[in-house]
Design a protein around this motif. Structure first.
Motif, PDB file in Angstrom:
ATOM      1  N   THR A  56       0.728  -1.209  -0.088  1.00  0.00           N
ATOM      2  CA  THR A  56      -0.005   0.036   0.212  1.00  0.00           C
ATOM      3  C   THR A  56       0.993   1.244  -0.097  1.00  0.00           C
ATOM      4  N   VAL A  57       0.420   2.310  -0.585  1.00  0.00           N
ATOM      5  CA  VAL A  57       1.208   3.420  -0.523  1.00  0.00           C
ATOM      6  C   VAL A  57       0.284   4.687  -0.148  1.00  0.00           C
ATOM      7  N   ARG A  58       0.957   5.510   0.711  1.00  0.00           N
ATOM      8  CA  ARG A  58      -0.167   6.499   1.116  1.00  0.00           C
ATOM      9  C   ARG A  58       0.726   7.823   1.399  1.00  0.00           C
ATOM     10  N   LYS A  59       0.190   8.845   1.138  1.00  0.00           N
ATOM     11  CA  LYS A  59       0.775  10.156   0.990  1.00  0.00           C
ATOM     12  C   LYS A  59       0.577  10.988   2.413  1.00  0.00           C
ATOM     13  N   GLU A  60       1.548  11.748   2.954  1.00  0.00           N
ATOM     14  CA  GLU A  60       1.035  12.593   3.933  1.00  0.00           C
ATOM     15  C   GLU A  60       2.168  13.729   3.902  1.00  0.00           C
ATOM     16  N   ARG A  61       1.413  14.950   4.286  1.00  0.00           N
ATOM     17  CA  ARG A  61       2.105  16.119   4.128  1.00  0.00           C
ATOM     18  C   ARG A  61       3.366  16.114   4.990  1.00  0.00           C
ATOM     19  N   SER A  62       4.488  16.887   4.421  1.00  0.00           N
ATOM     20  CA  SER A  62       5.800  16.595   5.017  1.00  0.00           C
ATOM     21  C   SER A  62       5.711  17.921   6.039  1.00  0.00           C
ATOM     22  N   PRO A  63       6.411  17.642   7.435  1.00  0.00           N
ATOM     23  CA  PRO A  63       6.506  18.640   8.200  1.00  0.00           C
ATOM     24  C   PRO A  63       7.755  19.808   7.961  1.00  0.00           C
ATOM     25  N   SER A  64       8.651  19.260   6.992  1.00  0.00           N
ATOM     26  CA  SER A  64       9.873  19.817   6.671  1.00  0.00           C
ATOM     27  C   SER A  64       9.994  20.673   5.478  1.00  0.00           C
ATOM     28  N   ARG A  65       8.836  20.382   4.635  1.00  0.00           N
ATOM     29  CA  ARG A  65       8.777  21.003   3.407  1.00  0.00           C
ATOM     30  C   ARG A  65       7.775  22.152   3.323  1.00  0.00           C
ATOM     31  N   THR A  66       8.026  23.226   2.617  1.00  0.00           N
ATOM     32  CA  THR A  66       7.063  24.362   2.679  1.00  0.00           C
ATOM     33  C   THR A  66       6.299  24.284   1.105  1.00  0.00           C
ATOM     34  N   ASP A  67       6.738  23.306   0.274  1.00  0.00           N
ATOM     35  CA  ASP A  67       6.086  23.292  -0.977  1.00  0.00           C
ATOM     36  C   ASP A  67       5.154  22.225  -0.830  1.00  0.00           C
ATOM     37  N   SER A  68       4.584  21.709  -1.805  1.00  0.00           N
ATOM     38  CA  SER A  68       3.374  20.800  -1.756  1.00  0.00           C
ATOM     39  C   SER A  68       3.987  19.347  -1.827  1.00  0.00           C
ATOM     40  N   ARG A  69       5.288  19.133  -1.914  1.00  0.00           N
ATOM     41  CA  ARG A  69       5.575  17.769  -1.796  1.00  0.00           C
ATOM     42  C   ARG A  69       5.304  17.119  -0.627  1.00  0.00           C
ATOM     43  N   ARG A  70       4.917  15.732  -0.765  1.00  0.00           N
ATOM     44  CA  ARG A  70       4.386  15.155   0.471  1.00  0.00           C
ATOM     45  C   ARG A  70       5.223  13.947   0.509  1.00  0.00           C
ATOM     46  N   LEU A  71       5.064  13.386   1.851  1.00  0.00           N
ATOM     47  CA  LEU A  71       5.927  12.070   2.063  1.00  0.00           C
ATOM     48  C   LEU A  71       5.092  11.136   1.758  1.00  0.00           C
ATOM     49  N   THR A  72       5.724   9.904   0.964  1.00  0.00           N
ATOM     50  CA  THR A  72       5.150   8.933   0.492  1.00  0.00           C
ATOM     51  C   THR A  72       5.492   7.534   1.369  1.00  0.00           C
ATOM     52  N   TRP A  73       4.414   7.010   2.217  1.00  0.00           N
ATOM     53  CA  TRP A  73       4.791   5.693   2.910  1.00  0.00           C
ATOM     54  C   TRP A  73       4.260   4.602   2.095  1.00  0.00           C
ATOM     55  N   VAL A  74       5.315   3.829   2.445  1.00  0.00           N
ATOM     56  CA  VAL A  74       5.064   2.345   1.684  1.00  0.00           C
ATOM     57  C   VAL A  74       4.916   1.157   2.651  1.00  0.00           C
ATOM     58  N   ALA A  75       4.089   0.406   2.561  1.00  0.00           N
ATOM     59  CA  ALA A  75       4.083  -0.813   3.596  1.00  0.00           C
ATOM     60  C   ALA A  75       3.345  -2.136   2.795  1.00  0.00           C
ATOM     61  N   LEU A  76       3.806  -3.313   3.459  1.00  0.00           N
ATOM     62  CA  LEU A  76       3.506  -4.490   2.766  1.00  0.00           C
ATOM     63  C   LEU A  76       2.116  -4.845   3.174  1.00  0.00           C
ATOM     64  N   THR A  77       1.307  -5.190   2.112  1.00  0.00           N
ATOM     65  CA  THR A  77      -0.059  -5.813   2.707  1.00  0.00           C
ATOM     66  C   THR A  77      -0.012  -7.152   3.463  1.00  0.00           C
ATOM     67  N   ASP A  78      -1.103  -7.404   3.956  1.00  0.00           N
ATOM     68  CA  ASP A  78      -0.861  -8.863   4.694  1.00  0.00           C
ATOM     69  C   ASP A  78      -0.590 -10.029   3.259  1.00  0.00           C
ATOM     70  N   GLU A  79      -1.331  -9.868   2.356  1.00  0.00           N
ATOM     71  CA  GLU A  79      -0.927 -10.706   1.032  1.00  0.00           C
ATOM     72  C   GLU A  79       0.355 -10.568   0.601  1.00  0.00           C
ATOM     73  N   GLY A  80       0.705  -9.386   0.834  1.00  0.00           N
ATOM     74  CA  GLY A  80       2.192  -9.169   0.406  1.00  0.00           C
ATOM     75  C   GLY A  80       3.260  -9.897   1.386  1.00  0.00           C
ATOM     76  N   ARG A  81       2.951  -9.907   2.729  1.00  0.00           N
ATOM     77  CA  ARG A  81       3.921 -10.532   3.408  1.00  0.00           C
ATOM     78  C   ARG A  81       4.033 -11.962   3.305  1.00  0.00           C
ATOM     79  N   SER A  82       2.724 -12.568   3.051  1.00  0.00           N
ATOM     80  CA  SER A  82       2.571 -13.840   2.884  1.00  0.00           C
ATOM     81  C   SER A  82       3.307 -14.295   1.634  1.00  0.00           C
ATOM     82  N   ALA A  83       3.098 -13.533   0.398  1.00  0.00           N
ATOM     83  CA  ALA A  83       3.490 -13.969  -0.746  1.00  0.00           C
ATOM     84  C   ALA A  83       5.117 -13.827  -0.854  1.00  0.00           C
ATOM     85  N   LEU A  84       5.736 -12.741   0.126  1.00  0.00           N
ATOM     86  CA  LEU A  84       7.097 -12.571   0.341  1.00  0.00           C
ATOM     87  C   LEU A  84       7.521 -13.632   1.043  1.00  0.00           C
TER      88      LEU A  84
END
Lengths: 110, 167
Positions: free
Chosen positions: A64-92
């Protein structure tokens, strides 16, 4: 994910097996979430290369990929967080078990 | 969702994956894990801040109401705030154990916190002077710092162990 000590059935996964995707998934294996730049810097990838592979993993539901506003950036760029799904963990886990079998000279999983 | 569970990619080219290739792929993962583990270093203020918040939250019970309840609520809100702040700044979350050692240390930390609250309640019920509530507060604060640092070390080691060990 299988409980500690329980043997995982080896299943080769063609989507994960691409070198970059395998490394991305394995990096997130013991972490709940990693930020895009941490994955990029740890694996020494370009933004485009990582983005492309994350898109593939996301499309098949392995991450899964989710976006979050960055605390250290004044422009519109965001942090992008990536996580394995349950299915992804099992497959891995299954894919790593398959690779381990192949590495030991047992190609039955491939 | 695509079916990605069984067919090997190399089956498309009908080339079986060689043991050496599989070994190389797994070795790369070990190296990546070691690189990631090097990044899991919390700044000096992280555990100090958590320890101070825990000590204040537990010690706040020595104060009269509603100050005591207010400080407990603020403490409960501040702990995840500090953790979230670290995660956002460094791009990784360290709140999930990576193996049995870090899991055990996390459980011990939670146990110490619960124990401190129980001790405070017991002290109040028995009627011990409120200044003694600073004792469990100090113990909880110091334990949070000490266990937090040990947790970091365990987490780093377990991440660096690579693909052979499951979380």
């Amino acid at each position: 994910m299988a409980p500690q000590g329980m043997k995982v059935a080896p299943v080769f996964n063609p989507v994960i097996h691409s070198p970059v995707r395998l490394r991305v998934c394995a990096l997130m294996r013991k972490m709940p979430e990693l930020e895009f730049s941490v994955i990029r810097d740890t694996l020494e990838l370009t933004d485009a290369h990582l983005s492309k592979n994350l898109r593939v993993l996301s499309e098949v539901g392995l991450v899964t990929v989710r976006k979050e506003r960055s605390p250290s950036r004044t422009d519109s760029r965001r942090l992008t967080w990536v996580a394995l799904t349950d299915e992804g963990r099992s497959a891995l886990e299954a894919h790593l078990a398959a690779l381990a079998e192949i590495a030991e000279g047992n190609p039955g999983s491939a | 969702m695509a079916n990605h569970s069984v067919r090997p990619s190399h089956s498309e080219s009908h080339d079986p994956l060689a043991p050496a290739d599989a070994l190389n792929a797994l070795s790369d993962l070990d190296r990546d894990s070691a690189n990631l583990a090097e990044r899991v270093i919390t700044p000096w203020w992280y555990h100090a801040a958590l320890g101070a918040i825990v000590a204040l939250t537990v010690g706040a019970q020595a104060l009269p109401q509603p100050a005591a309840s207010t400080l407990v609520v603020l403490g409960i809100l501040a702990i995840p705030l500090v953790m979230h702040s670290y995660s956002r700044r460094h791009g990784l979350a360290t709140t999930q154990p990576a193996g049995p050692r870090s899991r055990r240390l996390l459980l011990i930390s939670v146990g110490v916190l619960v124990g401190a609250f129980i001790a405070v309640l017991a002290f109040k019920l028995i009627g011990i002077p409120e200044v003694w509530l600073l004792l469990p507060a100090s113990v909880a604060g110091m334990a949070t710092v000490a266990l937090g640092r040990r947790y970091d070390v365990a987490l780093r080691q377990e991440i660096a162990e690579g693909w052979r060990h499951r979380a």
